[in-house]
Design a protein around this motif. Sequence first.
Motif, short mmCIF file in Angstrom:
data_model
loop_
_atom_site.label_atom_id
_atom_site.label_comp_id
_atom_site.label_asym_id
_atom_site.label_seq_id
_atom_site.Cartn_x
_atom_site.Cartn_y
_atom_site.Cartn_z
N THR A 182 0.91 -1.22 -0.01
CA THR A 182 -0.09 0.00 -0.09
C THR A 182 0.72 1.19 0.08
OG1 THR A 182 -1.80 -1.26 1.19
CG2 THR A 182 -1.96 1.25 1.28
N ARG A 183 1.81 1.23 0.70
CA ARG A 183 2.73 2.33 0.77
C ARG A 183 3.54 2.76 -0.41
NH1 ARG A 183 4.51 6.48 4.62
NH2 ARG A 183 3.17 5.17 6.09
N LEU A 184 4.00 1.62 -1.28
CA LEU A 184 4.58 1.73 -2.58
C LEU A 184 3.53 2.15 -3.64
CD1 LEU A 184 6.69 -1.55 -2.75
CD2 LEU A 184 7.50 0.58 -2.56
N ARG A 185 2.32 1.71 -3.42
CA ARG A 185 1.32 2.02 -4.47
C ARG A 185 1.01 3.71 -4.37
NH1 ARG A 185 -1.81 -1.43 -3.30
NH2 ARG A 185 -3.19 -0.31 -1.93
N LYS A 186 0.66 4.02 -3.07
CA LYS A 186 0.24 5.52 -2.81
C LYS A 186 1.43 6.31 -3.15
CE LYS A 186 -3.14 4.56 0.70
NZ LYS A 186 -3.85 4.89 1.95
N LEU A 187 2.66 5.95 -3.16
CA LEU A 187 3.89 7.10 -3.21
C LEU A 187 4.24 6.72 -4.60
CD1 LEU A 187 5.90 6.78 -0.05
CD2 LEU A 187 4.19 8.42 -0.14
N PHE A 188 4.22 5.70 -5.27
CA PHE A 188 5.34 5.52 -6.58
C PHE A 188 4.12 5.02 -7.67
CE2 PHE A 188 8.29 4.72 -3.09
CZ PHE A 188 9.12 6.07 -3.44
N GLY A 189 2.91 4.53 -7.37
CA GLY A 189 1.94 4.00 -8.26
C GLY A 189 2.17 2.89 -8.63
N ALA A 234 12.94 5.34 4.73
CA ALA A 234 13.19 6.77 4.26
C ALA A 234 11.87 7.16 4.22
CB ALA A 234 14.02 6.53 3.03
N VAL A 235 10.89 6.33 3.75
CA VAL A 235 9.42 6.87 3.60
C VAL A 235 8.33 6.35 4.26
CG1 VAL A 235 10.02 6.87 0.89
CG2 VAL A 235 9.11 4.84 1.60
N LEU A 267 -0.86 7.89 5.34
CA LEU A 267 0.08 8.77 5.05
C LEU A 267 0.08 9.90 5.96
CD1 LEU A 267 0.13 8.75 1.06
CD2 LEU A 267 1.53 7.38 2.64
N SER A 268 -1.07 10.06 6.73
CA SER A 268 -1.13 11.39 7.42
C SER A 268 -0.50 11.12 8.91
CB SER A 268 -2.48 11.49 7.76
OG SER A 268 -3.23 10.21 8.31
N GLY A 315 4.02 5.38 10.81
CA GLY A 315 4.59 4.57 10.13
C GLY A 315 6.28 4.84 10.14
N ARG A 316 6.82 5.67 10.76
CA ARG A 316 8.12 6.10 10.78
C ARG A 316 8.97 4.93 11.85
NH1 ARG A 316 10.02 8.94 6.44
NH2 ARG A 316 8.24 10.15 5.87
N PHE A 317 10.21 4.39 11.42
CA PHE A 317 10.90 3.60 12.12
C PHE A 317 12.32 3.85 12.05
CE2 PHE A 317 10.02 1.27 8.18
CZ PHE A 317 11.51 0.61 7.87
N GLN A 318 13.19 3.42 12.74
CA GLN A 318 14.60 3.29 12.54
C GLN A 318 15.02 1.81 12.89
OE1 GLN A 318 15.80 5.98 15.86
NE2 GLN A 318 16.18 7.68 14.48
N PHE A 319 16.10 1.47 12.41
CA PHE A 319 16.89 0.48 12.49
C PHE A 319 17.45 0.32 14.05
CE2 PHE A 319 16.90 0.38 7.70
CZ PHE A 319 16.18 -0.52 7.62
N ALA A 320 17.18 -0.82 14.63
CA ALA A 320 17.80 -1.11 15.67
C ALA A 320 18.57 -2.41 15.77
CB ALA A 320 17.02 -1.10 17.04
N SER A 321 19.90 -2.68 15.99
CA SER A 321 20.56 -3.99 15.72
C SER A 321 21.04 -4.45 16.96
CB SER A 321 21.70 -3.47 14.73
OG SER A 321 22.45 -2.75 15.50
#
Length: 606
Positions: A166-173, A234-235, A241-242, A246-252
């Motif tokens: 869904t995120r790919l479709r909304k941002l990049f079609g 990154a996205v 989208l509002s 959905g923002r995350f960081q990598f934790a290793s």
Amino acid sequence: MSPPPLHASELAGLAWLEIDLVLRAHAPPRRAHPLVVLEALFKGVFEAAGLDARQVKQLWHSPGQSVHTLLWQAGSRIEITLQLFGLQSAQAAQWQQRLLSRFDPSAQPNFSLEHISPWRTAQLPSPPAEAGDLTLNFLTPVPLPHAPGQPRTALDEPGFLRLCQTRLRKLFGREGQLPPPPALDTSVWRYWRTKHHSRSQNGHPMFINGCLGPLILSGESLAAWRPWLALFAAVGLGERLSFGQGRFQFASSAAERTGPGAAPLRLRRPLVIDSDLAGAHVGLADANLVVSVDGQPVRKLPLMRIDHLALHGPCQISTPLLDACALEGIPVLMGAPGQTPLVIVGQQAEAQRYRRLAAHHAAHQALDRAQRARLAARLVEHKLAACTWLVRQRYQPGDHRLLAQLERARQALARSERSSVVRGWEGWAARHYHRWLQRRLQPLGDFQVRRHYGQTGDLVNSLLNYGYGLLRNHLARGIRLAGLDPWLGVLHEANDRHEALVSDLMEPWRPHVDRLVLRWVGLKVIRPGSFTEIDGQLRLLPQARERMVQDFTRMLERPPRNGSLRLAARIGQMLDSYADAAARGMLGDWSMPMPIAGIPGADDEA
């Protein structure tokens, strides 16, 4: 005809426009959550620029900030990154023009624009390094469709793929030719929700909700997922989208997974020792704290599990244990509830505390009479808001009169210009509130008027005093660790025994103790037989004190069912915010980091 799927080899060719902003807040968020405030701000710019949401997608986020740290006071700097997908160069200029007009000083905006970067074209960042499993630490909520009978944190493999597509479709079609889904571990995820009122929905209550914290991925397909996950880092990830969701960081590392962003796995907890046992000794044995009585161990706990140590009862403590606590950064608090405590910390923390102490003295000295009154009024207003929350939660016929009286006092506080007037309204409201409390605590005994330590011989006041004493010690420790002078208050008057700032900052949280006391009495956890009289003063028996300490600590540390911050974390935010305002010389503009009126966690067990 649907477009062809997006392959991993094409990710490097994806691009979008980014711009960085630095905002300066003129006032703290009063009633709305910061996510709502910022969403409305950038949505307004987008619409004013005449952009078509079907063609151009706009995302924003505050780098590295979670929903719990995205807070500000008057004068705070807020860093924002805006991302626009499908934006043409001519539209970029139009968008930027609308942005600048939004911060026109003549419009008296809530923020001023301190810095705006040039536009840049962003592309796929580098994938995370190859090493074992991956942890995505979500800073803002990612909503999940709720399945009846399943926890709100449940996410299966098809659901994870749906979030990605869904995120790919909304941002990049285009949807992606994704690898087989990895194995998902959601055991340390938690659910979070906040309510707001949408103007576009006729003011109806709306909810921002979703999962926060670590989502752990593993499995053989993880290597093929790394470039895709780099893109989602990154996205963002998820269907909405509002609100910067959905923002995350990598934790290793395990430390990152169990740090502040992973509250459900809190390894460190407070340890309170309150015992009348003669000969109690607290010492150290092989990196463990050991409580012994007459040489026999009765309790053992690793130091790595202790957040802070509070000694409320008479005991002996060994020097090796004090040294180990100082090295491990474990504060040690000595003093029974209601007494002025002694707090011992390590040398580094002590040096930092002294520097902050000097700033607090300077900021407090700079307050004029009106600023002190306004600051005191804000504290009382938050207390009355919390009282209102408790009354509504325990509402019975006739309580509308008390709610009206509390609201009258809150409105009067907004017009108060002298501290004496603030105290007058606080005392007036407290008398009405304590009468309400008296009726609900009647099963324990008579409670004619609120009395403090050394002034009471009734059971209810003794119980309240003990509960407030636990809260006082918690605040006294936190105030000292934050580098604040506990005697520099604005609402209460200090003396040799009374720490005015501790009493000031306790006020908003007293109704939480009242709620706990109501529960103790209602469930008959505390009864008249739970007390004994010593030197003319009522004192709880050791078993009752132990149960109260356990329940009080659980109240501080238990994550609310609505996913909001633990009570201890919210108190910590208040102390950090107050210390930050003092360090910047802006105590006169300080207010609570988040309004208490909504009382996060109010849907917990009553």
